[in-house]
Design a protein around this motif. Structure first.
Motif, mmCIF file in Angstrom:
data_model
loop_
_atom_site.group_PDB
_atom_site.id
_atom_site.type_symbol
_atom_site.label_atom_id
_atom_site.label_comp_id
_atom_site.label_asym_id
_atom_site.label_seq_id
_atom_site.Cartn_x
_atom_site.Cartn_y
_atom_site.Cartn_z
ATOM 1 N N UNK C 33 -36.146 39.097 -30.131
ATOM 2 C CA UNK C 33 -34.792 38.805 -30.587
ATOM 3 C C UNK C 33 -34.152 40.055 -31.190
ATOM 4 N N UNK C 34 -34.942 40.804 -31.955
ATOM 5 C CA UNK C 34 -34.408 42.034 -32.553
ATOM 6 C C UNK C 34 -33.928 43.006 -31.479
ATOM 7 N N UNK C 35 -34.727 43.129 -30.412
ATOM 8 C CA UNK C 35 -34.430 44.155 -29.420
ATOM 9 C C UNK C 35 -33.414 43.698 -28.382
ATOM 10 N N UNK C 36 -33.507 42.444 -27.970
ATOM 11 C CA UNK C 36 -32.728 42.025 -26.802
ATOM 12 C C UNK C 36 -31.931 40.746 -27.031
ATOM 13 N N UNK C 37 -32.228 40.037 -28.086
ATOM 14 C CA UNK C 37 -31.572 38.743 -28.284
ATOM 15 C C UNK C 37 -32.418 37.621 -27.745
ATOM 16 N N UNK C 38 -32.108 36.389 -28.151
ATOM 17 C CA UNK C 38 -32.964 35.261 -27.792
ATOM 18 C C UNK C 38 -32.996 34.972 -26.296
ATOM 19 N N UNK C 39 -31.995 35.485 -25.540
ATOM 20 C CA UNK C 39 -31.943 35.156 -24.102
ATOM 21 C C UNK C 39 -33.206 35.591 -23.384
ATOM 22 N N UNK C 40 -33.893 36.591 -23.946
ATOM 23 C CA UNK C 40 -35.112 37.038 -23.289
ATOM 24 C C UNK C 40 -36.070 35.863 -23.082
ATOM 25 N N UNK C 41 -36.016 34.909 -23.997
ATOM 26 C CA UNK C 41 -36.969 33.801 -23.917
ATOM 27 C C UNK C 41 -36.624 32.785 -22.847
ATOM 28 N N UNK C 42 -35.485 32.987 -22.184
ATOM 29 C CA UNK C 42 -35.190 32.168 -21.017
ATOM 30 C C UNK C 42 -36.190 32.472 -19.897
ATOM 31 N N UNK C 43 -36.874 33.628 -19.993
ATOM 32 C CA UNK C 43 -37.903 33.948 -19.000
ATOM 33 C C UNK C 43 -39.187 33.160 -19.237
ATOM 34 N N UNK C 44 -39.366 32.673 -20.444
ATOM 35 C CA UNK C 44 -40.651 32.048 -20.781
ATOM 36 C C UNK C 44 -41.024 30.877 -19.863
ATOM 37 N N UNK C 45 -40.100 29.945 -19.589
ATOM 38 C CA UNK C 45 -40.510 28.843 -18.710
ATOM 39 C C UNK C 45 -41.055 29.335 -17.366
ATOM 40 N N UNK C 46 -40.462 30.415 -16.821
ATOM 41 C CA UNK C 46 -40.959 30.945 -15.548
ATOM 42 C C UNK C 46 -42.390 31.465 -15.706
ATOM 43 N N UNK C 47 -42.612 32.169 -16.812
ATOM 44 C CA UNK C 47 -43.945 32.727 -17.034
ATOM 45 C C UNK C 47 -44.966 31.613 -17.239
ATOM 46 N N UNK C 48 -44.528 30.571 -17.963
ATOM 47 C CA UNK C 48 -45.440 29.448 -18.186
ATOM 48 C C UNK C 48 -45.734 28.761 -16.864
ATOM 49 N N UNK C 49 -44.693 28.612 -16.048
ATOM 50 C CA UNK C 49 -44.923 27.972 -14.756
ATOM 51 C C UNK C 49 -45.930 28.756 -13.923
ATOM 52 N N UNK C 50 -45.874 30.097 -14.011
ATOM 53 C CA UNK C 50 -46.813 30.853 -13.177
ATOM 54 C C UNK C 50 -48.248 30.658 -13.666
ATOM 55 N N UNK C 51 -48.432 30.369 -14.963
ATOM 56 C CA UNK C 51 -49.780 30.027 -15.439
ATOM 57 C C UNK C 51 -50.158 28.625 -14.955
ATOM 58 N N UNK C 52 -49.184 27.711 -15.010
ATOM 59 C CA UNK C 52 -49.451 26.328 -14.605
ATOM 60 C C UNK C 52 -49.839 26.232 -13.127
ATOM 61 N N UNK C 53 -49.193 27.084 -12.310
ATOM 62 C CA UNK C 53 -49.432 27.016 -10.862
ATOM 63 C C UNK C 53 -50.630 27.837 -10.420
ATOM 64 N N UNK C 54 -51.216 28.581 -11.344
ATOM 65 C CA UNK C 54 -52.318 29.467 -10.981
ATOM 66 C C UNK C 54 -53.599 28.647 -10.816
ATOM 67 N N UNK C 55 -53.825 28.181 -9.598
ATOM 68 C CA UNK C 55 -54.904 27.217 -9.400
ATOM 69 C C UNK C 55 -56.280 27.819 -9.649
ATOM 70 N N UNK C 56 -56.375 29.150 -9.576
ATOM 71 C CA UNK C 56 -57.667 29.771 -9.840
ATOM 72 C C UNK C 56 -58.122 29.466 -11.275
ATOM 73 N N UNK C 57 -57.155 29.307 -12.176
ATOM 74 C CA UNK C 57 -57.492 29.029 -13.571
ATOM 75 C C UNK C 57 -58.040 27.622 -13.783
#
Ligand code: NA
Ligand code: NA
Lengths: 345, 178, 429
Positions: C33-57
């Motif tokens: 938030x300090x560096x870029x603002x809260x919008x950066x966290x709009x990426x989080x759901x995508x990153x979480x989804x890539x963990x969720x879809x990672x069937x190797x895990x």
């Protein structure tokens, strides 16, 4: 493209426009990843530094299949990906990459730029505030690596194959079993025969996967005759650019796309040579005529279903079919006739 | 004793998520087993069943996070923490939940709502033939789980407050182990 | 710069003892938030989804479940005890058995979280029961649990194959030799250590009621067979083409239930309780992944990747000098960031230089893989350490774990050095 006609702002000759682009590929991914980098470099040079595009790879954004959403929401201004990845979100995006038994790369470029393809693509994407441009072609993709020979339709029964998307649907209609295997486990799965076959791209990218070491048969292609990648642009971003930068971007994308087609062709030739030298016993095979015939019939039926379900799908499918009919006649009496005449010597 | 009752209500909620997650795990285990058996013995593959595997897997671990927070199962670097008194530990949990956990969980949950509703509006489905429809459901697990993490975090804050107020005997405050 | 400040702030915050996962997440939030603002966290759901879809895990919960069932039914205990006894009066027999079981698990998964946690559940209680030194027990488990990274199939090797453009099969083959050397080094270390410090790794008491030594071995063999059969099912199903490595872990889970039934310990309650335990441990592992992905997002999106890139592109040349420096750089970075980031951010910078210097790509890849394996063990951000702490009983302190892994880290470094100096010995030239 209609958006080009939109009135651009008064050009401020010193203002630097910085665009962020996300690509589906990991960093250092050959060929696919080169296209957006070449594009960005050309755009920057042609604009005398007024257009600067930075590229984030999959390793940074971690959302290889989130490009559509991220560019749509404006988190990225641009994306480099492939249209058929979005068919789960917007079914009609399927048709702008390649289709089984569809056009070859030159034919398809003809359709995009002169046969109404770009207009149809705009019709599909503009609803979502997105613009889509051809992003580089792989050329004809190989039909895949097989552990057993396909001599008849019976051999397709229960054939476990990693083949995603529409082509998988076609094969499933003939009794094959499309199977999901994570990319990292494909090698082990094919080697241990957990699956019987898989398709990847072609020699250009198959070489590094090492499949040629573990599967004896390499089948020629039918399902992706001209895979075209895609540049996605957020429409709001586009409209903010002055007219000259819009044109520079458009030309850079078009040139980078064509460059990738050449590079793919070259790398396939090079890598096929390497593969064959290292493993001289790889057997190149083509599916027998009756198998191809049945696949074609299944393909036509599926397209009919899709056309019946959605008027825009029908419009696209018809446009492609009409254009292919016309351009194929020319392909037949030009390139095909030339190669035939040589091989009959 | 309103705070104690509220803490217990939140604990019940988190425990319920844990039970659901355990069921999802058992379903996932048999799902994967079933798919292997069908493919190897009966030469049959269902993309839908294969996709169900990771749907169950993802929902399981996402719902497990708030549950594990309530049971104290999240790992801590306890070089200092282990030597602190119960009250000091409670202060760390109270401030940590308030300034680290809650803002993080709520912000991700907030963006997760938009993420899931976009999939809903598009009617997003699997891109593969025979894949699962209604992609928004699994995407909605993200905001749901993160809101639940926030709720569970409030539970941890209440537990700390109740400890500081002397409502919990300090002995009971030892984090349970596996 | 922000990335570096963020790192030290996270380090400081971790020391307060608030859960690691949310400390990572909270610090990432603050700096993002300090560096870029809260919008950066709009990426989080995508990153979480890539963990969720990672069937190797999926192998993580499945192997954890297998470990928990084996533990609950006490079959694991019997396996380790019997193997310990097979080594007769040898001190450290339990630890050696742990290394061997770890190597077998490693051959069926490439996911570190899965094997460290499974080993922590299976062997830590047994070793503690027989009064093993806590540090030795923890170090052995962390190190053997991390073997999965170098012994194929391995995620590091798959990612490196991708990044460096080397066929995964070649890497798998090349990794076998170094993997065995590592296993050998662990075992020799344990033998020497328990010979010098007998009280740290006592030999198991031999059954007094059995007079004949041969009978003792027969008894031990009988106890080993069921769990060993389970591990062979897991490995065998991969080699026979029945299952992918990930799926094989489900066969392990079902097999564990079947074993429990054979030993008349099956009940649905046992299955459900094991599932609940599995959820707790899995959630602990994945919460760290969720926090870490937020952390690495804030690190890269505030330009941390460019700083690292700049530093590394200036490494001086000369093949040996370059190799030494790049290995050192990776080792140091491994203290701070996880191996996926290293593979994707650092390796692409080093690869062209290595190429230009004529360094064999497979050799380079194996060196990096070994080195990255070490990063799982190095405090403070060593994922294996977090994972083991998550399943260890409360009287095992973080310090015990840190102290325990030190000698194993040194062995890792020694093996990396030997690969660097004698590639021909490993067939890597
Ligand atoms: Na492994
Ligand atoms: Na580390």
């Amino acid at each position: 493209v209609a958006a080009l006609a939109a009135p651009a702002q008064a050009a401020d000759n010193d203002k630097v426009y910085r665009l962020k682009m996300a690509e589906t590929w990991p960093s250092n991914f050959p060929i696919f990843g080169d296209a957006p980098r070449n594009m960005a470099k050309m755009a920057e040079t042609m604009s005398n530094g007024r257009l600067k595009i930075t590229i984030d790879s999959k390793n940074k954004h971690k959302a290889p299949f989130g490009i559509f959403d991220m560019v749509r929401a404006g988190q990225y201004d641009m994306g480099h990906s492939a249209s058929y990845y979005w068919k789960g979100k917007v079914p009609n995006t399927l048709y702008f990459t390649t289709m089984p038994f569809g056009m070859t790369a030159p034919e398809q470029y003809g359709w995009f730029y002169n046969g109404g393809g770009m207009e149809l693509m705009e019709k599909v994407y503009s609803k979502y505030g997105l613009m889509s441009f051809p992003g580089g072609n792989t050329g004809n993709q190989m039909g895949g690596w097989f552990q057993k020979e396909i001599n008849s339709l019976d051999d397709l029964q229960g054939l476990k194959m990693r083949i995603p998307g529409f082509a998988g649907e076609v094969l499933a209609k003939l009794g094959a079993k499309p199977t999901n295997i994570p990319a990292g486990e494909l090698y082990t799965a094919l080697e241990r025969r957990t699956i019987d076959a898989l398709e990847w791209v072609g020699p250009s990218l198959d070489l590094r996967m090492g499949f040629h070491k573990i599967a004896p048969y390499y089948y020629t292609g039918w399902h992706e005759p001209a895979t075209e990648l895609q540049f996605l642009v957020n429409e709001r971003t586009w409209k903010k650019l002055p007219a000259d930068l819009q044109e520079i971007l458009r030309v850079a994308m078009r040139t980078a796309a064509y460059d990738m087609y050449i590079q793919s062709y070259h790398m396939s030739a090079e890598n096929w040579d390497l593969m064959k030298k290292a493993h001289p016993d790889i057997q190149i095979k083509s599916f027998p005529a009756d198998v191809i015939g049945a696949m074609k019939t299944a393909n036509t039926e599926l397209l009919k279903e899709k056309a019946a379900a959605d008027p825009l799908a029908k419009e696209i499918i018809t446009s492609q079919a009409m254009y292919m009919q016309k351009s194929r006649v020319w392909t037949d009496i030009s390139d095909k006739a030339y190669l035939n005449s040589l091989s009959s010597q | 004793m309103f705070l104690l009752r509220l803490e217990r209500a939140i604990n019940t909620f988190s425990d319920l998520l844990g039970k659901i997650a355990a069921l999802l795990f058992i379903l996932m285990l048999f799902n994967v087993f079933f798919d292997v058996v069908m493919r190897y013995l009966f030469n049959d593959v269902s993309i839908g069943m294969q996709e169900l595997e990771w749907h169950l897997f993802a929902a399981m671990f996402m719902l497990g996070v708030p549950y594990t927070l309530r049971t104290g199962g999240h790992v801590r670097v306890d070089l200092i923490y282990e030597r602190l008194t119960g009250n000091k530990k409670a202060w760390i949990d109270l401030l940590g939940s308030l300034f680290l956990l809650l803002p993080f969980a709520l912000l991700v949950a907030w963006y997760g709502v938009g993420f899931a509703s976009e999939a809903y509006e598009l009617g997003e489905t699997s891109g593969d033939p025979g894949g699962l429809p209604y992609r928004w459901i699994i995407k909605a697990v993200i905001p749901f789980a993160f809101f639940s993490i926030a709720i569970s975090g409030v539970g941890l804050m209440l537990k700390s407050v109740n400890t500081l107020l002397g409502h919990h005997p300090v002995a009971r405050y030892q984090p349970p182990t596996h | 710069m922000i990335g570096i400040v963020m790192f030290f702030v996270a380090l400081g915050m971790l020391l307060f003892g608030f859960p690691v996962a949310f400390t990572f997440g909270g610090v990432a939030l603050l700096f993002g938030i300090l560096a870029e603002g809260p919008e950066m966290f709009a990426f989080m759901p995508f990153r979480i989804q890539s963990i969720m879809e990672n069937t190797v895990l999926m192998a993580v919960p499945l192997f954890i479940f297998m470990g928990i069932v084996l533990q609950k039914t006490r079959l694991a205990e019997q396996l380790l005890e019997s193997m310990g006894k097979l080594f007769g009066g040898v001190r450290g027999g339990l630890a050696i058995s742990t290394v061997l079981v770890g190597a077998l698990l490693a051959a069926s998964t490439g996911v570190v979280g899965a094997s460290v946690v499974a080993m922590g559940l299976i062997s830590l209680p047994v070793m503690l029961k027989y009064k093993y030194d806590k540090s030795l027990a923890c170090g052995t488990i962390c190190a053997s649990g991390t073997l999965g990274q170098i012994i194929p199939p391995s995620i590091i090797l798959i990612i490196l194959g991708d990044v460096l453009g080397i066929p995964v099969g070649d890497l798998f083959q090349a990794a076998i030799g170094p993997g065995f050397v590592l296993i050998g080094a662990y075992i020799i270390y344990i033998l020497i250590y328990s010979w010098m410090k007998p009280e740290a790794a006592p030999a198991l008491p031999m059954d007094e009621d059995v007079e004949n030594k041969r009978q003792q071995y027969v008894k031990a063999l009988k106890a080993i067979i069921p769990p060993l059969a389970l591990i062979l099912i897991v490995l065998g199903s991969i080699f026979a083409g029945i299952a992918t490595p990930t799926e094989s872990s489900a066969l392990g889970g079902i097999g564990a239930i079947a074993l429990a039934a054979m030993y008349r310990q099956f009940s649905w309650k046992m299955v459900f309780d094991s599932a609940s335990e599995t959820v707790k441990v899995t959630a602990m592992v994945f919460a760290i992944l969720l926090g870490a992905t937020a952390f690495s997002m804030a690190f890269t999106y505030t330009g941390g990747d460019y700083i690292v890139e700049e530093i590394l592109s200036d490494l001086p040349g000369g093949a040996t000098g370059f190799l030494l420096l790049s290995m050192l750089a990776i080792l140091i970075l491994g203290f701070f960031i996880d191996f996926v980031e290293i593979s994707f951010i650092i390796v692409p910078i080093l690869a062209p230089v290595a190429d230009a210097l004529g360094i064999a790509p497979v050799w380079f890849a194996i060196l990096i893989a070994m080195n990255l394996q070490t990063s799982f063990l190095t405090p403070p951000f060593g994922f294996s350490l977090f994972y083991l702490k998550g399943v260890a009983p409360p009287d095992v302190r973080t310090v015990d774990i840190y102290r325990g892994v030190m000698p194993f880290i040194l062995m890792q470094v020694a093996v990396v050095a030997s690969i660097l100096l004698f590639p021909a010995f490993y067939g890597l030239t």
